[in-house]
Design a protein around this motif. Structure first.
Motif, short mmCIF file in Angstrom:
data_model
loop_
_atom_site.label_atom_id
_atom_site.label_comp_id
_atom_site.label_asym_id
_atom_site.label_seq_id
_atom_site.Cartn_x
_atom_site.Cartn_y
_atom_site.Cartn_z
N SER A 136 34.05 43.78 39.26
CA SER A 136 35.19 43.94 40.17
C SER A 136 35.29 45.41 40.51
O SER A 136 35.50 46.25 39.63
N LYS A 158 40.32 41.41 40.15
CA LYS A 158 40.23 41.53 38.70
C LYS A 158 40.46 40.19 38.00
O LYS A 158 39.94 39.94 36.92
N ASN A 209 35.71 46.12 35.38
CA ASN A 209 36.64 46.38 36.48
C ASN A 209 36.72 47.88 36.74
O ASN A 209 36.98 48.67 35.83
N THR A 243 40.19 48.25 32.59
CA THR A 243 39.84 48.81 33.89
C THR A 243 39.62 50.31 33.77
O THR A 243 40.42 51.02 33.16
#
Length: 714
Positions: free
Chosen positions: A205, A343, A350, A378
């Motif tokens: 992502s 996500k 991510n 992330t």
């Protein structure tokens, strides 16, 4: 899994650069044109699925300019991304184990993903057949090379070398100076080919939020409208039948609009007017007025608009009615929501890349935004000009870009420091001191008087501000310079840092005599203690700066205020007497002391005045009387020249022209005609600074400080 390192070789303004990243939020700091956007473009070429086609469309303009206009021929562009902390997820392992990973016992913890933009195999083969030293043969071979016909894009993984190492580049690409090129490539070191269908970009992502320039236009463009992107993503999850009732209603609405009497009358009038004008033969075969309200799902989504109310306002208007900051904040919010949607899908890593999020956004919102965007699982990479964001950034997660001629350097400010030292720096880097991360040169001072007066003195005497010179002046508010100065080092920030501090040498005889009063004894002891501390400080700073070319210490003999008068600036101080002393007799005595040539007299008086008013307030008073003939103390001049490092001819011209203009205001009869002619010649490199100085000396007929400055500039 996160990006631990990005290496760029010969790409755009990066000749050879390494960026180091950590998990969580990372910050990229750099001036305009230093390469922040180019770094993100490089990352996107490998990790953004929509940018992948552009990886196959690189051009000669993508080569670093330091190679020269045509010398890029034969060279490679290398973009390498290193990933760390890959988990044992089967999807990740299947992608990397045979392609990009560095495997140990069939388990990948680190992986590399590389883009090579290089000459095709036949060109590389011909280069490898050249005899060592055959410069003419190499030139002949490269002369007719073009990007379109002779270059290719190649993706590799599982490399184990540092591509930024010049020796590695010679081994992989070749030694152009000695004309030695490899006949084959060791894939175990430089990486094996990754087929297009194995693109990492398809498995992660990745969201890029570009710099917020004109978001109102972006909202009006169906291609860039973030609301439409979100709606399209969601519409893909809705069954087609769910839209059918709406489509039927729209079709019915269109039919009802078309059958309105006024519509039909206008249609008939148009038709008859055409027939009357050109006849039946040349008239349209049919003509109708139809409603074009869309009934298709995608077009219906395009017709939706966002209406927003500003904080604490009841009115709700369109995006175009919002303030710039409000519109930017909404745009950023929608892009973040787009990231959340991506996500939520089954991706194993991510990444969120945000370019300069601070545009038109209030300082408090900037800091709050940075604090709130800490998504789990992330990695976030910002680029920024904002000292507010930099202030709350973790110094261990900052990369600083410095623009050089035709290339940029990358600095990691915490590299090689112990945790305790990093914590010291982190505590000091508030929104004011963070300026030093953006500057081309830095001057550290210990107090308010220097912070207030030195910028005024520079501006009034040279006609240029410290900002125009690219210098940040930072008030440490103590003599603990080491906490901040340790940033400037071969391993960290390679910029000049001048430290300005006081030797505190005694301004009087500190010998205690039997007949001295208790007040005099106390004063002498205080002066002696200050001198002792000044000497100790010098020893400590000398040891601290030893073998470090980026830091130098410049000392006032006594203190800033005392050395200000010592340089020849008693007039400016005398102008403040009426504000400091209401009693005329005291003011008159003070005037005589300030005009004295004895440091024991003028030194004690100015320190008394500064203490009475407070050093900061006294500096503000004094600042009102600084003018172009105020003399910069020599140690300050040395510090500015060290921090600035290089004065261009344009900067010198600006300084001299400013001084001439100020002189003419005070002495209208001065004739600078010849001097101006020499300036024009100097601009065209037909005259020297020595000639310029000689002419100024003839005109001013005094030891003007610009003459000493020109001596240094030679």
């Amino acid at each position: 899994m996160y990006i631990s390192k990005v290496t760029l070789v010969n790409y755009r303004n990066f000749a050879n650069a390494n960026f180091h990243f950590k998990k969580g939020i990372n910050t990229i700091i750099g001036e305009n044109g230093s390469g922040k956007t180019n770094l993100f473009k490089a990352i996107r070429l490998l990790l953004e699925d929509t940018s992948l086609p552009y990886a196959y469309k690189l051009s000669e303009g993508d080569f670093n300019r330091s190679l020269g206009k045509n010398n890029w021929k034969g060279h490679w562009i290398i973009i390498s991304i290193e990933f760390d902390e890959l988990n044992d997820d089967e999807t990740i392992q299947s992608l990397f184990i045979h392609q990009a990973g560095i495997a140990e016992e069939n388990f990948v913890e680190k992986a590399t993903y590389n883009l090579f933009f290089r000459p095709k195999a036949d060109i590389r083969h011909k280069m490898s057949e050249l005899h060592p030293g055959d410069v003419h043969g190499l030139q002949s071979l490269l002369e007719h090379i073009t990007i379109q016909d002779h270059y290719e894009t190649f993706f590799s993984g599982k490399s184990s070398v540092d591509f930024s190492d010049p020796e590695v580049y010679k081994e992989l690409v070749g030694d152009f100076e000695n004309v030695i090129f490899p006949s084959s490539i060791d894939s175990s070191r430089f990486g094996a080919k990754i087929p297009h269908q194995m693109s990492v970009a398809k498995e992660i992502s990745f969201t890029f939020i570009q710099a917020l320039r004109d978001v109102v236009s972006d909202f009006h463009n169906n291609r860039t409208n973030p609301l439409l992107t979100l709606l399209k993503n969601k519409s893909g999850e809705i069954k087609e039948g769910d839209y059918q009732p709406i489509s039927d209603l729209v079709n019915s609405l269109n039919q009802n609009i078309e059958t309105l009497p006024d519509i039909q009358n206008i249609r008939n009038d148009i038709k008859s007017t055409i027939q009357d004008a050109v006849g039946l033969t040349y008239s349209p075969s049919s003509l109708s007025i139809k409603s074009s309200v869309p009934s298709e799902a995608e077009k219906l989504l395009q017709s939706l608009k966002l209406f927003i109310g500003e904080p604490e306002e009841e009115y709700e208007g369109g995006i175009n009615e919002l303030s710039l900051g409000g519109a930017n904040l909404i745009f950023l919010t929608l892009k973040l929501l787009e990231f959340k949607y991506r996500k939520s899908k089954d991706s194993f890593a991510n990444f969120l890349i945000i370019e300069e999020p601070e545009a038109h956004i209030h300082n408090h919102i900037q800091k709050t935004l940075f604090d709130k965007l800490n998504y789990s699982d992330t990695q976030i990479i910002y680029s920024t000009h904002s000292t507010q964001i930099s202030e709350v950034s973790n110094v261990e997660k900052i990369n600083i870009l410095a623009k050089k001629q035709n290339f940029a350097e990358v600095y990691q400010p915490s590299k090689g420091l112990e945790k305790e030292n990093i914590n010291q720096i982190q505590r000091y880097l508030d929104a004011v001191r963070t300026n030093l991360l953006f500057a081309k040169g830095v001057i550290l001072v210990e107090g308010d008087a220097e912070e207030i007066l030195i910028p005024i003195m520079i501006k009034k005497t040279l006609g240029l501000s410290l900002d125009e010179l690219g210098i940040s002046l930072i008030n440490i508010r103590s003599t603990g310079f080491e906490n901040v100065a340790q940033l400037f080092h071969d391993e960290r920030i390679r910029r000049k840092c001048a430290i300005l501090t006081d030797l505190d040498s005694a301004i009087c005889d500190t010998t205690i005599h039997d007949d001295d009063s208790s007040t005099i004894k106390k004063y002498k002891n205080k002066v002696a203690n200050s001198e002792k501390k000044g000497a100790e400080r010098k020893l400590k700073l000398t040891d601290f700066t030893k073998d470090n070319q980026w830091i130098e210490v410049f000392y006032s003999d006594h203190t800033f205020e005392v050395d200000f008068i010592k340089a020849g600036n008693s007039w400016e101080v005398i102008q403040t007497l009426e504000q400091v002393y209401k009693d005329k007799d005291t003011a008159e005595i003070s005037k005589k002391e300030l005009e004295s040539e004895e440091v024991s007299s003028y030194g004690k008086r100015i320190l008394t005045m500064a203490k009475q008013e407070g050093k900061g307030w006294f500096a503000i008073m004094l600042g009102d009387h600084i003018f172009y003939r105020t003399i910069l103390p020599e140690y300050i001049v040395h510090a500015v020249f060290f921090a600035k490092e290089k004065f261009t001819s344009h900067t010198i011209l600006d300084i001299v022209q400013y001084r001439m203009k100020e002189y003419l205001k005070e002495y209208p009869k001065y004739d600078f005609k010849t001097c101006k002619e020499i300036l024009e010649k100097y601009k065209e490199k037909k005259a020297t600074l020595i000639e310029l100085k000689s002419q100024l000396e003839l005109i001013t007929k005094e030891e003007d400080q610009i003459l000493a400055i020109l001596d240094k500039l030679k």
